[in-house]
Scaffold this motif. Structure first.
Motif, mmCIF file in Angstrom:
data_model
loop_
_atom_site.group_PDB
_atom_site.id
_atom_site.type_symbol
_atom_site.label_atom_id
_atom_site.label_comp_id
_atom_site.label_asym_id
_atom_site.label_seq_id
_atom_site.Cartn_x
_atom_site.Cartn_y
_atom_site.Cartn_z
ATOM 1 N N TRP A 1 -8.708 0.678 -6.983
ATOM 2 C CA TRP A 1 -9.296 1.396 -6.272
ATOM 3 C C TRP A 1 -11.035 0.622 -5.989
ATOM 4 C CZ3 TRP A 1 -6.386 3.086 -10.166
ATOM 5 C CH2 TRP A 1 -5.801 4.343 -9.995
ATOM 6 N N ASN A 2 -11.447 0.866 -4.743
ATOM 7 C CA ASN A 2 -12.681 0.166 -4.675
ATOM 8 C C ASN A 2 -14.031 1.193 -4.965
ATOM 9 O OD1 ASN A 2 -13.213 2.228 -2.492
ATOM 10 N ND2 ASN A 2 -12.774 0.781 -0.790
ATOM 11 N N ALA B 1 -15.873 2.912 -3.373
ATOM 12 C CA ALA B 1 -15.774 4.417 -2.660
ATOM 13 C C ALA B 1 -14.574 5.260 -3.305
ATOM 14 C CB ALA B 1 -15.598 4.135 -1.098
ATOM 15 N N GLU C 1 -11.704 4.598 -2.884
ATOM 16 C CA GLU C 1 -10.247 4.595 -1.845
ATOM 17 C C GLU C 1 -9.371 3.767 -2.791
ATOM 18 O OE1 GLU C 1 -12.664 4.920 2.107
ATOM 19 O OE2 GLU C 1 -12.547 2.838 0.981
ATOM 20 N N LYS C 2 -8.021 4.235 -2.692
ATOM 21 C CA LYS C 2 -6.927 3.351 -3.305
ATOM 22 C C LYS C 2 -6.998 1.967 -2.362
ATOM 23 C CE LYS C 2 -4.094 6.621 -5.213
ATOM 24 N NZ LYS C 2 -2.587 7.360 -5.405
ATOM 25 N N MET C 3 -6.720 0.925 -2.869
ATOM 26 C CA MET C 3 -6.667 -0.508 -2.332
ATOM 27 C C MET C 3 -5.175 -0.862 -2.600
ATOM 28 S SD MET C 3 -10.328 -2.203 -4.066
ATOM 29 C CE MET C 3 -10.302 -3.530 -2.984
ATOM 30 N N HIS D 1 0.939 -1.128 -0.056
ATOM 31 C CA HIS D 1 -0.151 -0.079 -0.031
ATOM 32 C C HIS D 1 1.090 1.274 0.049
ATOM 33 C CE1 HIS D 1 -4.158 -2.121 0.838
ATOM 34 N NE2 HIS D 1 -3.395 -2.797 1.728
ATOM 35 N N GLN E 1 -19.153 -1.439 -2.632
ATOM 36 C CA GLN E 1 -17.854 -0.666 -2.189
ATOM 37 C C GLN E 1 -16.764 -1.660 -1.875
ATOM 38 O OE1 GLN E 1 -18.692 1.287 1.579
ATOM 39 N NE2 GLN E 1 -16.476 1.566 2.110
ATOM 40 N N VAL F 1 0.183 5.315 0.850
ATOM 41 C CA VAL F 1 -0.480 6.384 1.127
ATOM 42 C C VAL F 1 0.384 7.494 1.609
ATOM 43 C CG1 VAL F 1 -2.591 5.007 1.623
ATOM 44 C CG2 VAL F 1 -0.817 5.611 3.481
#
Length: 297
Positions: free
Chosen positions: A138-139, A141, A143-145, A56, A112, A58
């Motif tokens: 990305w999911n 929502a 958001e980065k997965m 991941h 989601q 971020v």
């Protein structure tokens, strides 16, 4: 179920995301349907694991995990891909997660959790020079997965920066090969079927359910029956199959059927009657109050 196609239809969708410290990330989207993303992930996790890292990224945090050997498990169950190594494991939602045999996951949560966008990316520095390559998900929502890191020509096998002008550009061959297949569609998917959709029979060996601890005779009976029928169906064990206290439990991925209170004799019938002939052993199907058609997605 639609017929598997080895040719990916390009999305032709490219975007760029600026990096606060300078440079940008260039994204090239590709279809995130199961018959595209399944073969891609199977290639990376099962066949090219030596060249794949998982993690991941971020702001303020980066996680990178590498494979030291081929995964022990790489299987799709109720929408989630599970990959298990000797030291760690991952789960990634590729299809709707129904929430076990009762389908308890709310529809909005199913959307989601699932991958809704997938891209190959290049991370560029301030001089617009590419410095890292990978795949981002990305999911629903936005958001980065999970992030998949592909070989970097500017670092050696010990993750040390190579001297200026000594880049090992041949390391980009995996990125270029996969990009040709899944982004540009100029090369076919290297399988005649989706490898993550090959049918399997799984036997619960979870310690949560005392009856499921008696799984050894069940798996042996399944293996014998599959061999007798000459079927190309894998037989494996698994953790909890979400049907506790009703073991031994067997799951057939071909049509998402759960079986409970399975004996060696019932295990043989599951293979001979259901897997081989398409007739479920109704007395042991779970949930018992539903028909076989109602437990399918």
């Amino acid at each position: 179920m639609p017929e598997f196609s080895r040719q990916v239809t390009p999305l032709d969708h490219r975007t760029a995301e600026p990096i606060v410290s300078g440079g940008q990330i260039e994204y090239e989207d590709f279809p995130c349907i199961i018959d595209v993303i399944g073969p891609l992930l199977y290639t990376l996790f099962q066949e090219r694991w030596q060249q794949t890292q998982v993690g991941h990224v971020v702001e303020g945090s980066v996680l990178e995990l590498e494979f030291t050997q081929a995964p022990k498990i790489c299987v799709l169950y109720d929408g989630y891909l599970t990959v298990v190594t000797a030291a760690w494991h991952l789960h990634l939602c590729l299809e709707e997660h129904h929430g076990g045999p009762w389908g308890r996951t709310p529809p909005e949560l199913r959307q989601q959790r699932r991958i809704q966008r997938a891209s190959f990316y290049r991370r560029l520095n301030k001089r617009s020079q590419a410095r890292s390559w990978g795949i981002q998900f990305w999911n629903g929502a936005g958001e980065k997965m999970m992030n998949l890191f592909l070989p970097n020509p500017f670092v050696d096998d010990a993750e040390k920066l190579l001297p200026e002008g000594k880049a090992q550009l041949d390391k980009l061959s995996l990125y270029e090969e996969l990009r040709d297949i899944y982004v540009l569609g100029v090369r076919p998917i290297p399988y005649i079927e989706n490898p993550l959709k090959r049918p399997y029979l799984s036997v619960c060996r979870s310690s949560r359910c005392y009856p499921s601890q008696k799984w050894q005779p069940i798996i042996e009976a399944l293996q014998t029956a599959v061999k007798q029928e000459g079927l190309e169906v894998s037989v494996m064990t698994s953790g909890c199959l979400e049907v506790c206290t009703a073991g031994p439990v067997v799951f057939y991925s071909g049509d998402r059927t759960w079986y409970t209170r399975v004996t060696p004799e019932i295990a043989q019938r599951i293979v001979h009657e259901h897997v081989a002939q398409g007739h479920p052993v109704q007395a042991h199907v779970y949930p018992p109050i539903k028909t076989q058609a109602s437990v399918q997605p």
